[in-house]
Design an enzyme around this catalytic site. Sequence first.
Site, PDB file in Angstrom:
ATOM      1  CE  LYS A   6      -4.634 -11.800   5.155  1.00 33.00           C
ATOM      2  NZ  LYS A   6      -4.368 -10.362   5.204  1.00 33.00           N
TER       3      LYS A   6
ATOM      4  CB  SER B 263      -0.412  -5.819  12.699  1.00 31.34           C
ATOM      5  OG  SER B 263      -1.228  -4.704  12.473  1.00 31.34           O
TER       6      SER B 263
HETATM    7  O1  PNS Z   1      -4.077  -4.910   6.403  1.00 32.44           O
HETATM    8  P1  PNS Z   1      -3.946  -5.737   5.160  1.00 32.44           P
HETATM    9  O2  PNS Z   1      -3.898  -7.216   5.519  1.00 32.44           O
HETATM   10  O3  PNS Z   1      -2.786  -5.305   4.297  1.00 32.44           O
HETATM   11  O4  PNS Z   1      -5.305  -5.491   4.301  1.00 32.44           O
HETATM   12  C1  PNS Z   1      -5.538  -6.201   3.106  1.00 32.44           C
HETATM   13  C2  PNS Z   1      -6.984  -5.987   2.616  1.00 32.44           C
HETATM   14  C3  PNS Z   1      -7.983  -6.329   3.703  1.00 32.44           C
HETATM   15  C4  PNS Z   1      -7.177  -4.544   2.210  1.00 32.44           C
HETATM   16  C5  PNS Z   1      -7.186  -6.918   1.363  1.00 32.44           C
HETATM   17  O5  PNS Z   1      -6.771  -8.204   1.675  1.00 32.44           O
HETATM   18  C6  PNS Z   1      -8.627  -6.969   0.867  1.00 32.44           C
HETATM   19  O6  PNS Z   1      -9.169  -5.997   0.391  1.00 32.44           O
HETATM   20  N1  PNS Z   1      -9.261  -8.147   1.003  1.00 32.44           N
HETATM   21  C7  PNS Z   1     -10.634  -8.370   0.581  1.00 32.44           C
HETATM   22  C8  PNS Z   1     -10.705  -9.295  -0.648  1.00 32.44           C
HETATM   23  C9  PNS Z   1     -10.558  -8.507  -1.941  1.00 32.44           C
HETATM   24  O7  PNS Z   1     -11.285  -7.566  -2.214  1.00 32.44           O
HETATM   25  N2  PNS Z   1      -9.595  -8.919  -2.787  1.00 32.44           N
HETATM   26  C10 PNS Z   1      -9.387  -8.308  -4.083  1.00 32.44           C
HETATM   27  C11 PNS Z   1      -8.418  -7.153  -4.044  1.00 32.44           C
HETATM   28  S1  PNS Z   1      -6.798  -7.687  -3.662  1.00 32.44           S
END
Ligand code: PNS
Length: 163
Positions: free
Chosen positions: A42, A129
């Site tokens: 990211k 953010s």
């Molecule tokens: O602050 P954000 O970027 O909206 O958070 C997104 C987050 C971190 C909650 C999401 O990308 C995440 O849970 N990533 C970990 C990978 C995962 O579990 N993916 C499957 C569910 S989408």
Amino acid sequence: MNHVAICPGSFDPVTLGHLDIIERAAATFSRTVVAVLDNPVKKPLFSTAERCELLRKATAHLPGVEVKHFQGLLVDFARAEGARVIIRGLRALSDFEAEFQMALTNKHLAPEIETMFMVTRPEFSFLSSSMVKELVRFGGSVAGFVTPEVEEALMAKRELLQR
Ligand code: PNS
């Protein structure tokens, strides 16, 4: 009854909108784990360690709140922490589709874990953010959107944002 909640996110950087949700989670659950996504793909502005440190300073006054980082699937991290609830903040309708997809994916992967949404306070409903970083990039003020420590950290990265 399980009283552990996970507040996951990128937190690049934490805003007052995030803090509002974390504070409300801390008032509802006996233990709240703020889970910072450690995903180098990211290319965040702040390193994982920096994002965690800013969050620790911003949540130091909140009992029961811990800041940790994770890689991989959120539900695996939630299970390892013994959490049965994932808290996400909902701003406007535009958030809904992605949040719906994420919540259903997580439900499929881990049926025992519930995603719960907290609606943001109206004054933070437009805050993100990305918006805060854009303001700093173009010389706008972020006072009232982030803590003074986060503002200082953003100023220190201003040149990076302007590249
Ligand atoms: O602050 P954000 O970027 O909206 O958070 C997104 C987050 C971190 C909650 C999401 O990308 C995440 O849970 N990533 C970990 C990978 C995962 O579990 N993916 C499957 C569910 S989408």
